[in-house]
Write an enzyme that holds these catalytic residues in place. Structure first.
Site, PDB file in Angstrom:
ATOM      1  N   ILE A 153       0.815  -1.221   0.000  1.00  0.00           N
ATOM      2  CA  ILE A 153       0.000   0.000   0.000  1.00  0.00           C
ATOM      3  C   ILE A 153       0.844   1.265   0.000  1.00  0.00           C
ATOM      4  O   ILE A 153       0.323   2.361  -0.112  1.00  0.00           O
ATOM      5  CB  ILE A 153      -0.994   0.053   1.194  1.00  0.00           C
ATOM      6  CG1 ILE A 153      -0.265  -0.227   2.509  1.00  0.00           C
ATOM      7  CG2 ILE A 153      -2.155  -0.880   0.976  1.00  0.00           C
ATOM      8  CD1 ILE A 153      -1.140  -0.055   3.734  1.00  0.00           C
ATOM      9  N   GLY A 154       2.129   1.134   0.124  1.00  0.00           N
ATOM     10  CA  GLY A 154       2.952   2.351   0.100  1.00  0.00           C
ATOM     11  C   GLY A 154       4.430   2.033   0.094  1.00  0.00           C
ATOM     12  O   GLY A 154       4.855   0.929   0.435  1.00  0.00           O
ATOM     13  N   GLY A 159      11.209   2.091   3.984  1.00  0.00           N
ATOM     14  CA  GLY A 159      10.658   0.751   3.830  1.00  0.00           C
ATOM     15  C   GLY A 159       9.388   0.720   3.003  1.00  0.00           C
ATOM     16  O   GLY A 159       8.919   1.735   2.486  1.00  0.00           O
ATOM     17  N   THR A 160       8.847  -0.509   2.904  1.00  0.00           N
ATOM     18  CA  THR A 160       7.625  -0.724   2.124  1.00  0.00           C
ATOM     19  C   THR A 160       6.493  -1.023   3.100  1.00  0.00           C
ATOM     20  O   THR A 160       6.708  -1.675   4.126  1.00  0.00           O
ATOM     21  CB  THR A 160       7.829  -1.937   1.188  1.00  0.00           C
ATOM     22  OG1 THR A 160       9.042  -1.734   0.474  1.00  0.00           O
ATOM     23  CG2 THR A 160       6.692  -2.098   0.209  1.00  0.00           C
ATOM     24  N   VAL A 161       5.298  -0.552   2.765  1.00  0.00           N
ATOM     25  CA  VAL A 161       4.158  -0.749   3.660  1.00  0.00           C
ATOM     26  C   VAL A 161       3.162  -1.716   3.021  1.00  0.00           C
ATOM     27  O   VAL A 161       2.807  -1.566   1.842  1.00  0.00           O
ATOM     28  CB  VAL A 161       3.459   0.601   3.977  1.00  0.00           C
ATOM     29  CG1 VAL A 161       2.369   0.404   5.024  1.00  0.00           C
ATOM     30  CG2 VAL A 161       4.467   1.641   4.462  1.00  0.00           C
ATOM     31  N   LYS A 175       4.957  -2.190   8.177  1.00  0.00           N
ATOM     32  CA  LYS A 175       6.061  -1.468   7.529  1.00  0.00           C
ATOM     33  C   LYS A 175       7.300  -2.360   7.596  1.00  0.00           C
ATOM     34  O   LYS A 175       7.770  -2.710   8.683  1.00  0.00           O
ATOM     35  CB  LYS A 175       6.300  -0.141   8.236  1.00  0.00           C
ATOM     36  CG  LYS A 175       7.228   0.767   7.468  1.00  0.00           C
ATOM     37  CD  LYS A 175       7.120   2.173   8.035  1.00  0.00           C
ATOM     38  CE  LYS A 175       7.995   3.155   7.293  1.00  0.00           C
ATOM     39  NZ  LYS A 175       7.851   4.507   7.799  1.00  0.00           N
ATOM     40  N   ASP A 273       8.483  15.411  10.429  1.00  0.00           N
ATOM     41  CA  ASP A 273       8.164  15.125   9.030  1.00  0.00           C
ATOM     42  C   ASP A 273       6.666  15.274   8.769  1.00  0.00           C
ATOM     43  O   ASP A 273       6.037  14.410   8.159  1.00  0.00           O
ATOM     44  CB  ASP A 273       8.655  13.711   8.672  1.00  0.00           C
ATOM     45  CG  ASP A 273       8.924  13.556   7.164  1.00  0.00           C
ATOM     46  OD1 ASP A 273       9.007  14.590   6.458  1.00  0.00           O
ATOM     47  OD2 ASP A 273       9.052  12.415   6.700  1.00  0.00           O
TER      48      ASP A 273
END
Ligand code: ATP
Length: 435
Positions: A153-154, A159-161, A175, A273
């Site tokens: 999803i992201g 990292g990758t989600v 994550k 952030d």
């Protein structure tokens, strides 16, 4: 408007929630009680935090804000941004190369002493953080169908989600840290996110379920927020325009979340952030702030911490860029950029536009100063008296948040109060008149 407005805030609107929902679980006092209690704690924690916008006029702010973008200023956001990110439209998080001094060492050592940093994570065997839900790797592999690309999803900088479903039916976002054995910095960022998430709990912050480290895998398991991120919505990627009233609610949700981070949690946290892709939306378009990879615990015994500059191009506080001194006011600056983003729908940097329009906040504040704020409104939104007034007020607030010097920026708590007042006026004007 002061905390009294919180009671008007607790009236009849369908999406209104009691203030107790907005603060850490277990808090039961009224909104104003909670606000003043934590206000005292904040003031004693840091002299910086006690300074407000000091009633300066919009013109003075604008002058100062303009100077921030003055040509020849090597630290101006335009210059810094092009140094940092040649493709600003992607707005990826950038870790700037400048290394600050070590005056934050007291803060770091205190953090270590509290056992918040690294102690439970040093070994590479499987473990869970005490007090958090215990996860096993097979469980997470099952939940994410072995990290199926279909469930991705992201993709973020660290990292990758993936979306996942636990055996009890709970939907989660997992994550998965980038595997980079040689990049210690990345591991640090990932662990930072965990350590921060452990300390916090708030309706407008993504809820932390747990953490798993096994072999080369580092996984963070958090609440799944089903409706995409704010940036996607502002771009109309889900096919619907985000109405002005909803944008105002989102601004308020985010203000509550950051106020909590700065003042309500056990130790103040600076998110570092704040940006639209880190604001996730529920199906009711309530906002939840995510991504604590850069977050830092604020010092309680000093006015700032000197640190390596981190954040995302377009949202970075120019004073922090120049001095490396991090305070909660850096989040306030990013929040100012977010307010402009909500009104205009534009990204903070729009490289394809004419030069005068490229830095959205600068362009919008210039228009505002000439009495033309309405010209900056997202063209997808309807112009009416209610939005007209609300935009003016939101820009007045944005201008204060974007003050070049942090001491002239309001606290996040003050931002939330001002936004409550804007919402009240907006609702009154937007209400259909009975003829
Ligand atoms: N809890 C979640 N629920 C639903 N979607 C999520 C969740 N967390 C992240 N996402 C999606 O994954 C995207 C990437 O998130 P992530 O926090 O890893 O990176 P980012 O903020 O986009 O980039 P960076 O980490 O580089 O700043 C988000 O923008 C969001 O769309």
């Amino acid at each position: 408007m002061r905390s009294g407005s919180s009671s008007s805030n607790a009236g009849s609107a369908p999406r209104r929630r009691p203030m107790s929902d907005l603060i850490c679980a277990g808090a039961s006092a009224s909104a104003s009680d909670d606000l003043s209690r934590y206000s005292v704690a904040t003031t004693t924690a840091s002299s910086e935090r006690s300074s407000g916008s000091s009633g300066r006029g919009a013109a003075a702010f604008l002058d100062a804000f303009r100077s921030c973008f003055a040509p020849g200023d090597a630290r101006s956001p335009e210059t810094s941004l092009s140094d940092v990110d040649s493709d600003a439209s992607h707005q990826h998080s950038q870790s700037l190369s400048s290394q600050g001094s070590t005056s934050g060492s007291t803060f770091e050592s205190r953090r270590s002493a509290r056992g918040l940093y690294g102690s439970t994570l040093r070994n590479s065997s499987e473990r869970e953080i005490p007090g958090d839900r215990k996860f096993t790797l097979p469980e997470i592999q099952k939940a994410t169908k072995n990290f199926s690309p279909n469930l991705k999803i992201g993709q973020g900088g660290s990292g990758t989600v993936y979306k996942g479903q636990l055996s009890d039916g709970t939907l989660v976002a997992v994550k998965r840290a980038k595997k980079n054995m040689y990049d210690k910095h990345m591991g640090h960022e990932f662990r930072n996110e965990i350590e921060t998430l452990r300390c916090i709990e708030h309706l407008n912050l993504v809820r932390f379920h747990g953490f798993l480290e096994f072999g080369g895998e580092q996984l963070i398991i958090v609440e799944y927020v089903p409706n995409g991120n704010l940036r996607e919505h502002l771009e109309g990627l889900n096919g619907k325009v985000l109405e002005f009233s909803v944008r105002l609610e989102i601004a308020i949700d985010v203000a509550h979340a950051i106020t909590y981070l700065h003042t309500y949690s056990d130790q103040p946290v600076i998110h570092r952030d704040i940006k639209s892709s880190n604001i996730l939306l529920t199906n009711n378009c309530r906002a939840k702030v995510a991504d604590f990879g850069f977050a830092k615990l604020a010092p309680t015994d000093a006015t700032h911490v000197s640190t390596q500059v981190k954040g995302t191009a377009g949202y970075l506080d120019p004073e922090y860029l120049r001095t490396y001194q991090l305070t909660e006011k850096s989040d306030v600056y990013s929040f100012g950029v977010l307010l402009v983003e909500l009104v205009t729908g534009r990204r903070p940097i729009e490289p394809k536009r004419a030069i005068v329009e490229r830095v959205t906040a600068k362009w919008a504040m210039e228009k505002f100063s000439k009495g033309d704020a309405i010209l900056t409104l997202d063209p997808n939104l309807e112009v009416n008296d209610a939005t007209n007034l609300a935009i003016e007020k939101m820009y007045e607030l944005a201008l204060q948040c974007l003050a070049p010097k942090k001491r002239n920026r309001p606290s996040m708590r003050r931002c939330a109060e001002i936004l409550w007042s804007i919402r009240k006026d907006y609702r009154e004007l937007a209400r259909p008149t009975s003829s």
